[in-house]
Design an enzyme around this catalytic site. Structure first.
Site, PDB file in Angstrom:
ATOM      1  CG  MET A   9      15.891   8.103   4.281  1.00 55.39           C
ATOM      2  SD  MET A   9      14.684   7.545   5.478  1.00 55.39           S
ATOM      3  CE  MET A   9      13.403   6.848   4.432  1.00 55.39           C
ATOM      4  CG  ASP A  63      13.219   4.569   8.103  1.00 55.04           C
ATOM      5  OD1 ASP A  63      12.439   3.610   7.969  1.00 55.04           O
ATOM      6  OD2 ASP A  63      12.843   5.749   8.263  1.00 55.04           O
ATOM      7  CG  MET A 113      10.223  11.932   5.906  1.00 57.39           C
ATOM      8  SD  MET A 113       9.616  10.246   5.686  1.00 57.39           S
ATOM      9  CE  MET A 113       8.995   9.931   7.335  1.00 57.39           C
ATOM     10  CG  ASP A 172       8.032   6.902   9.351  1.00 57.57           C
ATOM     11  OD1 ASP A 172       9.176   7.371   9.273  1.00 57.57           O
ATOM     12  OD2 ASP A 172       7.788   5.681   9.409  1.00 57.57           O
ATOM     13  CG  HIS A 228      11.976   9.852   9.528  1.00 55.18           C
ATOM     14  ND1 HIS A 228      11.920   8.775   8.681  1.00 55.18           N
ATOM     15  CD2 HIS A 228      12.615  10.836   8.837  1.00 55.18           C
ATOM     16  CE1 HIS A 228      12.496   9.083   7.531  1.00 55.18           C
ATOM     17  NE2 HIS A 228      12.918  10.331   7.598  1.00 55.18           N
ATOM     18  CG  MET A 259       5.365  11.050   5.963  1.00 56.20           C
ATOM     19  SD  MET A 259       5.084   9.722   4.779  1.00 56.20           S
ATOM     20  CE  MET A 259       6.109   8.421   5.462  1.00 56.20           C
ATOM     21  CG  HIS A 315      10.955   5.189  12.912  1.00 62.05           C
ATOM     22  ND1 HIS A 315      12.149   5.900  12.932  1.00 62.05           N
ATOM     23  CD2 HIS A 315      10.401   5.421  11.693  1.00 62.05           C
ATOM     24  CE1 HIS A 315      12.303   6.533  11.771  1.00 62.05           C
ATOM     25  NE2 HIS A 315      11.258   6.260  11.004  1.00 62.05           N
ATOM     26  CB  SER A 342       8.127   2.380  11.111  1.00 64.13           C
ATOM     27  OG  SER A 342       7.183   3.212  10.459  1.00 64.13           O
TER      28      SER A 342
HETATM   29  C1  DX5 Z   1       9.479   5.747   4.804  1.00 67.84           C
HETATM   30  C2  DX5 Z   1       9.523   5.754   6.318  1.00 67.84           C
HETATM   31  C3  DX5 Z   1       9.856   4.427   6.913  1.00 67.84           C
HETATM   32  C4  DX5 Z   1       8.842   3.371   6.639  1.00 67.84           C
HETATM   33  C5  DX5 Z   1       9.349   2.043   7.058  1.00 67.84           C
HETATM   34  O1  DX5 Z   1       9.243   7.022   4.354  1.00 67.84           O
HETATM   35  O2  DX5 Z   1      10.504   6.663   6.741  1.00 67.84           O
HETATM   36  O3  DX5 Z   1      10.056   4.578   8.318  1.00 67.84           O
HETATM   37  O4  DX5 Z   1       7.640   3.596   7.314  1.00 67.84           O
HETATM   38  O5  DX5 Z   1       8.409   1.086   6.689  1.00 67.84           O
HETATM   39  P1  DX5 Z   1       8.840  -0.283   6.043  1.00 67.84           P
HETATM   40  O6  DX5 Z   1       9.684  -0.975   7.083  1.00 67.84           O
HETATM   41  O7  DX5 Z   1       7.558  -0.961   5.790  1.00 67.84           O
HETATM   42  O8  DX5 Z   1       9.623   0.029   4.798  1.00 67.84           O
HETATM   43 ZN    ZN Z   2      11.065   6.671   8.932  1.00 68.02          ZN
END
Ligand code: DX5
Ligand code: ZN
Length: 220
Positions: free
Chosen positions: A137, A175, A68, A35, A66, A37, A33, A8
Site C-alpha cells: 500500500m 497500490d 479491506m 477495492d 482487494h 470496503m 483492481h 482500480s
Molecule cells: C485505497 C485503494 C486503492 C485506490 C487507488 O484504499 O486500495 O486501490 O483505490 O486509487 P488511486 O490510484 O486513486 O490512489
Molecule cells: Zn486497492
C-alpha cells in the site's frame, strides 16, 4: 521488466461500470483492481460479491480483488465464487492469516497479503511461502485519490531483494496514488503490478494514459 497495469474501478463512473471496464481493457490494461470496503476495517463502503459477479461477465481480464474488510474469511469465498482471480487480504483482519491464505488457494484463487504503509516488511515476511503476490500500500487504505507515500519505496526495494534471494514466485503490486508521473519510481523500486484509480479514470484518454504509464514504467 514488463509491468501489468491494474486500473482500480473505485474511480470509475459507476453508472457506466461495464463500459468503463471495457474501455480500460481496450486501452491495454492487464488486470482489473476491485477495492472492497465494508465500513468497518476502513470507513468507506464500496463493492460486494454481486457486483463482482456482474463484472466477471463483461471482461476476461483477471479480477484482482482487494479486501479491506473485517471478515475476509467469511466473504473471501463469496468473492472467489463470484469470479475473483486474485484475493488480497490485510493480515490484521485475519485470526490466522496463514489459514486464510491457504483457504484462498484451496478455492482456486491466487493469494496475496496487503501491507499498509506503516507495517514493516519483517511483520509479513513469514507469510511469503503462502502467497502469490504482496500488495504494497502506497496510501493508507480507504479512499481513492490520496497522495502517494514516498516512504514506502525502500520497503518495496527490500521486498524485491527478499523475494529474489529466497527465489520465491511472488509478484509485487503497488497500490495508491500512482500516476504516469511517479510510476517510474515505483517500478524502479521493484513493483510489477501497478494499481491506478484516479490516475487512469480521471483522465480523458485511457489508452493514452496507460501507454504513457507503460512507457515510463517499462523503461526501468
Ligand atoms: C485505497 C485503494 C486503492 C485506490 C487507488 O484504499 O486500495 O486501490 O483505490 O486509487 P488511486 O490510484 O486513486 O490512489
Ligand atoms: Zn486497492
Amino acid at each position: 521488466m514488463q509491468i501489468k497495469i491494474a486500473p482500480s474501478i473505485l474511480s470509475a463512473d459507476f453508472s457506466r461500470l461495464g463500459d468503463e471496464i471495457r474501455a480500460v481493457e481496450e486501452a491495454g490494461a492487464e488486470w482489473i483492481h476491485i477495492d472492497v470496503m465494508d465500513g468497518h476495517y476502513v470507513s468507506n463502503i464500496t463493492i460486494g460479491p454481486v457486483v463482482v459477479e456482474s463484472i466477471r461477465k463483461v471482461t476476461r481480464l483477471p479480477l484482482d480483488v482487494h479486501l479491506m474488510i473485517t471478515d475476509p474469511d467469511k466473504y473471501g469465498p463469496e468473492f472467489i465464487k463470484a469470479g475473483a482471480d486474485w484475493i488480497s487480504i490485510h493480515p490484521e483482519t485475519c485470526e490466522e492469516p496463514k489459514t486464510s491464505l491457504k483457504k484462498i488457494r484451496e478455492l482456486g484463487a491466487k493469494a496475496s497479503i496487503a501491507v499498509n504503509p506503516d507495517v514493516p516488511l519483517d511483520q509479513v515476511e513469514r507469510y511469503f511461502p503462502d502467497i502469490d503476490m504482496v500488495l504494497m500500500m502506497t496510501v493508507f487504505p480507504g479512499f481513492a485519490g490520496q497522495a502517494f507515500i514516498e516512504d514506502v519505496l525502500p520497503k518495496i526495494e527490500k521486498a524485491k531483494k527478499v523475494i529474489e534471494r529466497r527465489k520465491l514466485p511472488i509478484l509485487i503490486e503497488a497500490d495508491g496514488g500512482i500516476k504516469a508521473d511517479n510510476i517510474a519510481r515505483v517500478v524502479e523500486a521493484g513493483a510489477e503490478v501497478i494499481v491506478s484509480g484516479s490516475g487512469i479514470f480521471k483522465t480523458s484518454d485511457y489508452a493514452d494514459t496507460i501507454r504513457r504509464m507503460r512507457e515510463a514504467g517499462n523503461k526501468k
